[in-house]
Write a protein that holds these residues in place. Sequence first.
Motif, PDB file in Angstrom:
ATOM      1  N   LYS A  43       0.816  -1.217   0.000  1.00 12.37           N
ATOM      2  CA  LYS A  43       0.000   0.000   0.000  1.00 12.37           C
ATOM      3  C   LYS A  43       0.852   1.270   0.000  1.00 12.37           C
ATOM      4  O   LYS A  43       0.331   2.367  -0.010  1.00 12.37           O
ATOM      5  CB  LYS A  43      -0.916   0.022   1.229  1.00 12.37           C
ATOM      6  N   LEU A  44       2.184   1.132   0.053  1.00 14.75           N
ATOM      7  CA  LEU A  44       3.056   2.295   0.051  1.00 14.75           C
ATOM      8  C   LEU A  44       2.836   3.130  -1.208  1.00 14.75           C
ATOM      9  O   LEU A  44       2.434   2.610  -2.245  1.00 14.75           O
ATOM     10  CB  LEU A  44       4.526   1.862   0.152  1.00 14.75           C
ATOM     11  N   THR A  45       3.125   4.421  -1.128  1.00 12.34           N
ATOM     12  CA  THR A  45       2.799   5.341  -2.221  1.00 12.34           C
ATOM     13  C   THR A  45       3.853   5.393  -3.315  1.00 12.34           C
ATOM     14  O   THR A  45       3.593   5.908  -4.390  1.00 12.34           O
ATOM     15  CB  THR A  45       2.600   6.766  -1.668  1.00 12.34           C
ATOM     16  N   SER A  46       5.021   4.865  -3.064  1.00  8.08           N
ATOM     17  CA  SER A  46       6.109   4.932  -4.036  1.00  8.08           C
ATOM     18  C   SER A  46       6.557   3.531  -4.443  1.00  8.08           C
ATOM     19  O   SER A  46       6.734   2.652  -3.591  1.00  8.08           O
ATOM     20  CB  SER A  46       7.289   5.690  -3.428  1.00  8.08           C
ATOM     21  N   LYS A  49       9.835   2.696  -2.803  1.00  9.62           N
ATOM     22  CA  LYS A  49       9.710   2.309  -1.398  1.00  9.62           C
ATOM     23  C   LYS A  49       9.243   0.863  -1.275  1.00  9.62           C
ATOM     24  O   LYS A  49       9.710   0.121  -0.409  1.00  9.62           O
ATOM     25  CB  LYS A  49       8.735   3.232  -0.669  1.00  9.62           C
ATOM     26  N   ILE A  50       8.316   0.472  -2.139  1.00 10.00           N
ATOM     27  CA  ILE A  50       7.831  -0.912  -2.141  1.00 10.00           C
ATOM     28  C   ILE A  50       8.989  -1.851  -2.455  1.00 10.00           C
ATOM     29  O   ILE A  50       9.215  -2.847  -1.767  1.00 10.00           O
ATOM     30  CB  ILE A  50       6.684  -1.096  -3.150  1.00 10.00           C
ATOM     31  N   THR A  90      -4.308   2.398 -10.840  1.00 15.85           N
ATOM     32  CA  THR A  90      -3.160   3.169 -10.348  1.00 15.85           C
ATOM     33  C   THR A  90      -2.286   2.313  -9.440  1.00 15.85           C
ATOM     34  O   THR A  90      -1.066   2.395  -9.498  1.00 15.85           O
ATOM     35  CB  THR A  90      -3.628   4.421  -9.583  1.00 15.85           C
ATOM     36  N   GLN A  91      -2.936   1.490  -8.626  1.00 23.43           N
ATOM     37  CA  GLN A  91      -2.193   0.619  -7.717  1.00 23.43           C
ATOM     38  C   GLN A  91      -1.435  -0.453  -8.503  1.00 23.43           C
ATOM     39  O   GLN A  91      -0.281  -0.750  -8.205  1.00 23.43           O
ATOM     40  CB  GLN A  91      -3.181  -0.033  -6.748  1.00 23.43           C
ATOM     41  N   ARG A  94       1.564   1.087 -10.098  1.00 22.35           N
ATOM     42  CA  ARG A  94       2.601   1.321  -9.094  1.00 22.35           C
ATOM     43  C   ARG A  94       3.348   0.028  -8.784  1.00 22.35           C
ATOM     44  O   ARG A  94       4.579   0.015  -8.674  1.00 22.35           O
ATOM     45  CB  ARG A  94       1.993   1.892  -7.823  1.00 22.35           C
TER      46      ARG A  94
END
Length: 109
Positions: A43-46, A49-50, A90-91, A94
Amino acid sequence: MAERRNKAKTSRKTTSVGTLSKRWSQRVTQESDALDLKQGVFKLTSAKKIAASLKRSAEQSSRRKAGAYRSALSMLTFYINRAGKTLLKTQRARLERAKVALKHQFGRE
């Protein structure tokens, strides 16, 4: 034989099929023998970062059977596949970018 099948069905918790499959895939991501994932990693935004979180988890794991890169990529792919159509576009985008970022972080271009 039919009696045996009926007994097996009654011993299970009576819930819908969707609930059982959700619990199964959720349990795999939470209690995987390969990786101890940080809660909410997908669920991280970047995407970076994931990928970094997956890399960290894979490298720290002593229970994985394959290499760190393969374990991290497998968990990411598993999550994308199990989410299926319920995953927002979008997810999904990502998470697909996170695959590329993971390749870069492991130096596999």
